[in-house]
Design an enzyme around this catalytic site. Sequence first.
Site, PDB file in Angstrom:
ATOM      1  N   ILE A  24       0.785  -0.696   0.320  1.00 40.64           N
ATOM      2  CA  ILE A  24      -0.382   0.116  -0.313  1.00 40.64           C
ATOM      3  C   ILE A  24       0.962   1.586   0.053  1.00 40.64           C
ATOM      4  O   ILE A  24       0.353   1.920  -0.791  1.00 40.64           O
ATOM      5  CB  ILE A  24      -1.011  -0.648   1.022  1.00 40.64           C
ATOM      6  CG1 ILE A  24      -2.248  -1.302   1.100  1.00 40.64           C
ATOM      7  CG2 ILE A  24      -1.807   1.068   1.647  1.00 40.64           C
ATOM      8  CD1 ILE A  24      -2.979  -1.612   1.943  1.00 40.64           C
ATOM      9  N   ASN A  92       2.047   4.644   6.903  1.00 35.48           N
ATOM     10  CA  ASN A  92       1.560   3.717   6.394  1.00 35.48           C
ATOM     11  C   ASN A  92       2.839   2.051   7.204  1.00 35.48           C
ATOM     12  O   ASN A  92       1.452   0.669   7.159  1.00 35.48           O
ATOM     13  CB  ASN A  92       2.087   3.707   4.770  1.00 35.48           C
ATOM     14  CG  ASN A  92       2.129   2.107   4.801  1.00 35.48           C
ATOM     15  OD1 ASN A  92       0.953   1.676   3.941  1.00 35.48           O
ATOM     16  ND2 ASN A  92       3.219   1.431   4.620  1.00 35.48           N
ATOM     17  N   TYR A 160      -2.823  -7.105  16.380  1.00 33.77           N
ATOM     18  CA  TYR A 160      -2.665  -5.649  15.930  1.00 33.77           C
ATOM     19  C   TYR A 160      -4.203  -5.352  15.902  1.00 33.77           C
ATOM     20  O   TYR A 160      -4.634  -4.206  15.148  1.00 33.77           O
ATOM     21  CB  TYR A 160      -3.187  -7.029  14.949  1.00 33.77           C
ATOM     22  CG  TYR A 160      -3.090  -6.114  12.737  1.00 33.77           C
ATOM     23  CD1 TYR A 160      -1.848  -5.312  12.320  1.00 33.77           C
ATOM     24  CD2 TYR A 160      -4.215  -5.968  12.797  1.00 33.77           C
ATOM     25  CE1 TYR A 160      -1.955  -5.399  11.195  1.00 33.77           C
ATOM     26  CE2 TYR A 160      -4.792  -5.388  11.206  1.00 33.77           C
ATOM     27  CZ  TYR A 160      -3.656  -4.777  10.679  1.00 33.77           C
ATOM     28  OH  TYR A 160      -3.289  -4.365   9.508  1.00 33.77           O
TER      29      TYR A 160
END
Length: 255
Positions: A24, A92, A160
């Site tokens: 990404i 990111n 996460y």
Amino acid sequence: MTDYMKRFRLDGRTALVTGGARGIGLAACEALAEAGARVLLTDRDGKSAEASAETLRAKGHDVVAEPLEVTDPEAVEAFASRHPEIGVLVNNAGIARSNIPAEKMTDDEWRSVLDVNLNGLFWCCRSFGKRMLERKAGSIVNLGSMSGFIVNRPQEQAQYNASKAAVHQLTRSLAAEWAPRGVRVNAVAPTYIETEMTAYVYDDPTLMQHWIGGTPQNRMGRTDEIAAVILFLASDAASLMTGSIVLADGGYTCW
Ligand code: NDP
């Protein structure tokens, strides 16, 4: 102002992307560069950053590679002091460690994910955001996740999921603090995207069926589909948006 397409342009601005060497992050670098920004493509591994920057330069884009390890607050601060011109920051860099039941998670498995996804993201917001505030202009886009809204299944990844929920609330907190001083802070929350992070799904058809079967669009997403949202949020086209967590999830959270 009604010249809509111009609002997506980033000419004259410098954008920094963390973890930009692949996935990404690399797509975001390309999108921002296509919109006219000068892009600092950073990653913890300077060599892979340089190799990826070269592929974008070969397409005619203004992209410079530099190593940046986001978990090192002193390195982040030193980087920001060398580049006070940065007007767009895309946080990111992130890691996932899945298939770890919470009761078996080691201290290191917990800490390592929080250290990159939350602490590293905050060090970058703090150092680069401080300089944006001085100039009363800037746009920060954080990588959240649909995992900040839902609990993925069947893979266990409590650390996460918790890290991304924290990223969403940090985004909203910074947005509220910094809005009066000209700095916008938003996040994009993707579904499963085809990158190295999710590549393990191709070895497991049952897992794949869980993922796409739970998605109204019946597919994973592509990196360019997230980069387009990042570009929008980074640009003046999103001038009224701050504190937004923009889901790009193929409808996953509808069910
Ligand atoms: P990838 O694993 O493909 O790429 C992540 C990049 O970040 C790698 O180049 C990696 O370097 C780098 N990186 C990791 N740790 C650090 C660090 N401490 N400092 C600097 N760079 C680092 O990930 P994706 O492109 O899939 O994901 C990007 C972001 O999007 C992450 O925040 C992720 O959580 C989020 N996201 C991804 C989704 C997906 O399905 N892929 C879904 C939702 C959110 P190295 O090669 O050395 O590890």
